[in-house]
Design a protein around this motif. Structure first.
Motif, PDB file in Angstrom:
ATOM      1  N   ALA A 134      -3.270  -1.938  -8.452  1.00  0.00           N
ATOM      2  CA  ALA A 134      -3.916  -0.576  -9.199  1.00  0.00           C
ATOM      3  C   ALA A 134      -3.876  -0.089 -10.297  1.00  0.00           C
ATOM      4  CB  ALA A 134      -3.446   0.504  -8.057  1.00  0.00           C
ATOM      5  N   ASP A 135      -4.795   0.456 -11.061  1.00  0.00           N
ATOM      6  CA  ASP A 135      -4.885   0.846 -12.563  1.00  0.00           C
ATOM      7  C   ASP A 135      -3.578   1.641 -12.560  1.00  0.00           C
ATOM      8  OD1 ASP A 135      -8.330   1.124 -13.049  1.00  0.00           O
ATOM      9  OD2 ASP A 135      -6.990  -0.643 -13.095  1.00  0.00           O
ATOM     10  N   SER A 136      -3.046   2.704 -11.712  1.00  0.00           N
ATOM     11  CA  SER A 136      -2.177   3.655 -12.038  1.00  0.00           C
ATOM     12  C   SER A 136      -0.820   2.957 -12.063  1.00  0.00           C
ATOM     13  CB  SER A 136      -2.186   4.446 -10.764  1.00  0.00           C
ATOM     14  OG  SER A 136      -1.823   4.177  -9.557  1.00  0.00           O
ATOM     15  N   TYR A 140       1.014  -1.157  -0.097  1.00  0.00           N
ATOM     16  CA  TYR A 140       0.072   0.131   0.024  1.00  0.00           C
ATOM     17  C   TYR A 140       1.039   1.400  -0.060  1.00  0.00           C
ATOM     18  CZ  TYR A 140      -3.709  -3.061   1.388  1.00  0.00           C
ATOM     19  OH  TYR A 140      -4.752  -4.062   1.382  1.00  0.00           O
ATOM     20  N   ARG A 141       0.226   2.246  -0.161  1.00  0.00           N
ATOM     21  CA  ARG A 141       1.094   3.592  -0.334  1.00  0.00           C
ATOM     22  C   ARG A 141       0.167   4.845   0.268  1.00  0.00           C
ATOM     23  NH1 ARG A 141       2.433   4.561  -6.722  1.00  0.00           N
ATOM     24  NH2 ARG A 141       0.373   5.475  -7.263  1.00  0.00           N
ATOM     25  N   GLY A 173       1.421  -2.441 -15.554  1.00  0.00           N
ATOM     26  CA  GLY A 173       2.428  -2.442 -16.570  1.00  0.00           C
ATOM     27  C   GLY A 173       3.748  -1.917 -16.100  1.00  0.00           C
ATOM     28  N   ARG A 174       3.819  -1.278 -14.989  1.00  0.00           N
ATOM     29  CA  ARG A 174       5.090  -0.793 -14.409  1.00  0.00           C
ATOM     30  C   ARG A 174       5.516  -1.474 -13.117  1.00  0.00           C
ATOM     31  NH1 ARG A 174       4.948   4.476 -12.476  1.00  0.00           N
ATOM     32  NH2 ARG A 174       2.805   4.255 -11.849  1.00  0.00           N
ATOM     33  N   PHE A 175       4.692  -1.663 -12.350  1.00  0.00           N
ATOM     34  CA  PHE A 175       5.244  -2.378 -11.008  1.00  0.00           C
ATOM     35  C   PHE A 175       4.851  -4.064 -11.249  1.00  0.00           C
ATOM     36  CE2 PHE A 175       4.522   1.454  -8.217  1.00  0.00           C
ATOM     37  CZ  PHE A 175       5.333   2.158  -8.731  1.00  0.00           C
ATOM     38  N   THR A 176       5.630  -4.934 -10.589  1.00  0.00           N
ATOM     39  CA  THR A 176       5.243  -6.187 -10.497  1.00  0.00           C
ATOM     40  C   THR A 176       5.519  -6.805  -8.943  1.00  0.00           C
ATOM     41  OG1 THR A 176       6.357  -6.301 -12.660  1.00  0.00           O
ATOM     42  CG2 THR A 176       6.173  -8.476 -11.104  1.00  0.00           C
ATOM     43  N   VAL A 227      -1.769  -0.939  -3.752  1.00  0.00           N
ATOM     44  CA  VAL A 227      -0.838  -0.837  -4.728  1.00  0.00           C
ATOM     45  C   VAL A 227      -0.848  -2.052  -5.619  1.00  0.00           C
ATOM     46  CG1 VAL A 227       1.242  -0.266  -5.650  1.00  0.00           C
ATOM     47  CG2 VAL A 227       0.680   1.127  -3.713  1.00  0.00           C
ATOM     48  N   ALA A 228      -0.698  -3.291  -4.786  1.00  0.00           N
ATOM     49  CA  ALA A 228      -0.556  -4.417  -5.547  1.00  0.00           C
ATOM     50  C   ALA A 228      -0.733  -5.692  -4.461  1.00  0.00           C
ATOM     51  CB  ALA A 228       0.637  -4.794  -6.395  1.00  0.00           C
TER      52      ALA A 228
END
Length: 121
Positions: A59-61, A36-37, A64-67, A47-48
């Motif tokens: 999270a949609d934001s 979380y953030r 594709g960038r975070f794993t 977040v994930a």
């Protein structure tokens, strides 16, 4: 139980960081693990997350960038963050659901301490 988070820091836009969060203590099993953030003035947002079976959610934001990944043998969850943006700046917290003993009927939620991520040029 202790959750030790690490990996935060300062990075320029477009850079990468990898967060880690390790659980220790009286732990029989962990089901869901997540990151979380929270930035000042806002609520803490997911977040994930990743289930025991490896199913992930983002999270949609950050898609594709975070794993997010986990090492069950080490009771550790990771968050690989690529293509970081200034809006990713926040304190990141890990959270787990755990059972201390096999007889425990429920998983107890537990938060780690935050680690600060700053994305700025």
């Amino acid at each position: 139980v202790q959750l030790q988070a690490s990996g935060g820091g300062s990075v320029q836009p477009g850079g990468s960081l990898r967060l880690s969060c390790s659980a220790s203590g009286s732990i029989f099993s962990i089901n869901n693990m997540g990151w979380y953030r929270q930035d000042p003035g806002n609520q803490r947002d997911l977040v994930a997350s990743i289930t025991l079976g490896g199913r992930t959610s983002y999270a949609d934001s950050v898609k594709g960038r975070f794993t997010i990944s986990r090492d069950n043998a080490k009771n550790t969850v990771y968050l690989q963050m690529n293509s970081l943006k200034p809006e990713d700046t926040a304190v990141y917290y890990c959270k787990i659901g755990f059972r201390a003993y096999s007889a425990d009927p429920y998983y107890t939620p537990y938060w780690g301490q935050g680690t600060l991520v700053t994305v700025s040029s």
